[in-house]
Scaffold this active site. Structure first.
Site, PDB file in Angstrom:
ATOM      1  N   ASN A  11     -47.443  40.342  -1.924  1.00  0.00           N
ATOM      2  CA  ASN A  11     -48.253  39.140  -2.167  1.00  0.00           C
ATOM      3  C   ASN A  11     -49.074  38.876  -0.911  1.00  0.00           C
ATOM      4  O   ASN A  11     -48.553  38.374   0.080  1.00  0.00           O
ATOM      5  CB  ASN A  11     -47.330  37.947  -2.463  1.00  0.00           C
ATOM      6  CG  ASN A  11     -48.117  36.644  -2.579  1.00  0.00           C
ATOM      7  OD1 ASN A  11     -49.337  36.662  -2.741  1.00  0.00           O
ATOM      8  ND2 ASN A  11     -47.422  35.519  -2.499  1.00  0.00           N
ATOM      9  N   LYS A  13     -51.457  36.776  -0.509  1.00  0.00           N
ATOM     10  CA  LYS A  13     -51.950  35.392  -0.379  1.00  0.00           C
ATOM     11  C   LYS A  13     -53.456  35.436  -0.026  1.00  0.00           C
ATOM     12  O   LYS A  13     -54.166  36.309  -0.504  1.00  0.00           O
ATOM     13  CB  LYS A  13     -51.144  34.621   0.649  1.00  0.00           C
ATOM     14  CG  LYS A  13     -49.640  34.789   0.466  1.00  0.00           C
ATOM     15  CD  LYS A  13     -48.841  33.902   1.350  1.00  0.00           C
ATOM     16  CE  LYS A  13     -47.368  34.254   1.191  1.00  0.00           C
ATOM     17  NZ  LYS A  13     -46.471  33.283   1.750  1.00  0.00           N
ATOM     18  N   HIS A 102     -45.658  30.420  -7.845  1.00  0.00           N
ATOM     19  CA  HIS A 102     -45.315  30.573  -6.422  1.00  0.00           C
ATOM     20  C   HIS A 102     -45.188  29.180  -5.810  1.00  0.00           C
ATOM     21  O   HIS A 102     -45.929  28.264  -6.164  1.00  0.00           O
ATOM     22  CB  HIS A 102     -46.404  31.383  -5.706  1.00  0.00           C
ATOM     23  CG  HIS A 102     -45.988  31.793  -4.321  1.00  0.00           C
ATOM     24  ND1 HIS A 102     -46.015  30.922  -3.257  1.00  0.00           N
ATOM     25  CD2 HIS A 102     -45.501  32.964  -3.837  1.00  0.00           C
ATOM     26  CE1 HIS A 102     -45.570  31.557  -2.173  1.00  0.00           C
ATOM     27  NE2 HIS A 102     -45.256  32.788  -2.502  1.00  0.00           N
ATOM     28  N   GLU A 104     -46.133  27.979  -3.126  1.00  0.00           N
ATOM     29  CA  GLU A 104     -47.370  27.444  -2.523  1.00  0.00           C
ATOM     30  C   GLU A 104     -48.282  26.848  -3.596  1.00  0.00           C
ATOM     31  O   GLU A 104     -48.953  25.840  -3.366  1.00  0.00           O
ATOM     32  CB  GLU A 104     -48.064  28.548  -1.711  1.00  0.00           C
ATOM     33  CG  GLU A 104     -47.298  28.859  -0.438  1.00  0.00           C
ATOM     34  CD  GLU A 104     -47.476  30.263   0.108  1.00  0.00           C
ATOM     35  OE1 GLU A 104     -48.395  30.979  -0.323  1.00  0.00           O
ATOM     36  OE2 GLU A 104     -46.666  30.649   0.972  1.00  0.00           O
ATOM     37  N   GLU A 174     -37.261  32.808  -4.686  1.00  0.00           N
ATOM     38  CA  GLU A 174     -37.904  32.598  -3.393  1.00  0.00           C
ATOM     39  C   GLU A 174     -37.525  31.215  -2.863  1.00  0.00           C
ATOM     40  O   GLU A 174     -38.191  30.225  -3.185  1.00  0.00           O
ATOM     41  CB  GLU A 174     -39.425  32.674  -3.542  1.00  0.00           C
ATOM     42  CG  GLU A 174     -39.928  34.030  -3.978  1.00  0.00           C
ATOM     43  CD  GLU A 174     -41.289  34.326  -3.369  1.00  0.00           C
ATOM     44  OE1 GLU A 174     -41.409  35.343  -2.698  1.00  0.00           O
ATOM     45  OE2 GLU A 174     -42.215  33.514  -3.528  1.00  0.00           O
ATOM     46  N   GLY A 180     -42.275  32.653   4.663  1.00  0.00           N
ATOM     47  CA  GLY A 180     -43.165  32.613   5.820  1.00  0.00           C
ATOM     48  C   GLY A 180     -42.542  31.972   7.047  1.00  0.00           C
ATOM     49  O   GLY A 180     -43.245  31.660   8.013  1.00  0.00           O
ATOM     50  N   SER A 219     -39.322  35.990   3.757  1.00  0.00           N
ATOM     51  CA  SER A 219     -39.140  36.612   5.082  1.00  0.00           C
ATOM     52  C   SER A 219     -38.388  37.943   5.030  1.00  0.00           C
ATOM     53  O   SER A 219     -37.598  38.248   5.920  1.00  0.00           O
ATOM     54  CB  SER A 219     -38.455  35.625   6.034  1.00  0.00           C
ATOM     55  OG  SER A 219     -39.290  34.500   6.247  1.00  0.00           O
ATOM     56  N   GLY A 240     -44.371  38.856   1.438  1.00  0.00           N
ATOM     57  CA  GLY A 240     -45.591  38.218   1.922  1.00  0.00           C
ATOM     58  C   GLY A 240     -46.035  38.861   3.226  1.00  0.00           C
ATOM     59  O   GLY A 240     -46.698  39.901   3.236  1.00  0.00           O
TER      60      GLY A 240
END
Ligand code: PEP
Length: 259
Positions: A11, A13, A102, A104, A174, A180, A219, A240
């Site tokens: 991903n 992003k 997701h 985010e 997740e 992150g 992570s 990510g």
């Protein structure tokens, strides 16, 4: 015994470009020859067409092994929805998977469980494979709401899409606090939630529960991946930060191959 293959999904992003795809493809050329894992790259949607062309023209042997996906899609099929991209459009430009829900998108773009369920439906209606992201915030974990939050996220998908919802889908656990942050869940924490998710799906369909891939995301990097991927209900990773570094991404694919 299930025959689930590991899936390693990138991903990007709001990062990356065609050159990053080039670097990753060059790096993965020899890794994917034996078809033992599946690999997916989800760049910003604008790049899908160019990356698909690069894959087909310059990396032909990889093109049936490495899939492309999008990071979100419109819940709508067409019409007056300025700025949106439909599933059909993404598919035309090479996507076969779409990440939905997701954290985010949920936190920064106000996507509720209902909106996520609509987007999930939009994927299914186009024959796109949704990767449904579920996970708890740190506060929810600390107040022991992890399972309740995840159950609600899964239930809203079933309410909208029916008991067969997960027959053609991937789920990614997740934990929001791990995305992150450099602070991954422990392999025990991951396994506990993955098992819970698989049991939820099993109540709908034992076959689907056995077949569905449940990815861990948060992570993941080459130093923690082996332990996480070794858990019985972990079928790969949604990656990510480490997916933006071609050598690390390749290492994660190698770890999945030997997990
Ligand atoms: C993600 O955004 O899905 C993710 C898991 O990010 P990271 O690997 O950087 O934590």
């Amino acid at each position: 015994m299930s025959s689930r293959q590991y899936l390693i999904a990138a991903n990007w992003k709001l990062n990356g470009n065609t050159e990053l795809a080039n670097e990753i493809f060059a790096e993965l050329q020899n890794t994917l020859v034996d078809n033992s894992i599946e690999v997916l790259v989800c760049p910003p949607a604008l790049y899908l067409g160019g990356i698909q062309a690069k894959l087909q023209n310059d990396y032909q042997p990889l093109s049936d092994k490495l899939k492309l996906g999008a990071q979100t899609l419109s819940a709508y099929q067409q019409g007056a929805y300025t700025g949106e991209l439909s599933g059909a459009m993404l598919k035309e430009f090479g996507a076969s998977y779409v990440i939905v829900g997701h954290s985010e998108r949920r936190a920064l773009f106000s996507e509720s469980n209902q909106v996520v369920a609509e987007k999930f439906a939009a994927c299914l209606s186009q024959g796109l494979m949704p990767i449904l992201c579920v996970g708890e915030t740190l506060e929810e974990r600390e107040t022991e709401q992890t399972f309740a939050v995840i159950e609600q996220m899964l239930t809203s998908i079933v309410e909208r899409n029916g008991v067969e919802a997960f027959a053609n889908a991937v789920i990614a656990y997740e934990p929001v606090w791990a995305i992150g942050t450099g602070k991954s869940a422990t392999s025990e924490q991951a396994q506990q939630v993955h098992k819970f998710i698989r049991q939820f799906v099993a109540k709908l369909s034992a076959v689907t529960a056995d077949n569905i891939k449940i990815l861990y995301g948060g992570s993941v990097n080459p130093s923690n991946a082996a332990e996480i991927f070794a858990q019985p209900d972990v079928d790969g990773g949604l990656i990510g930060g480490a997916s933006l570094k071609s050598a690390q991404f390749k290492e994660l694919c190698e770890i999945a191959k030997s997990a």
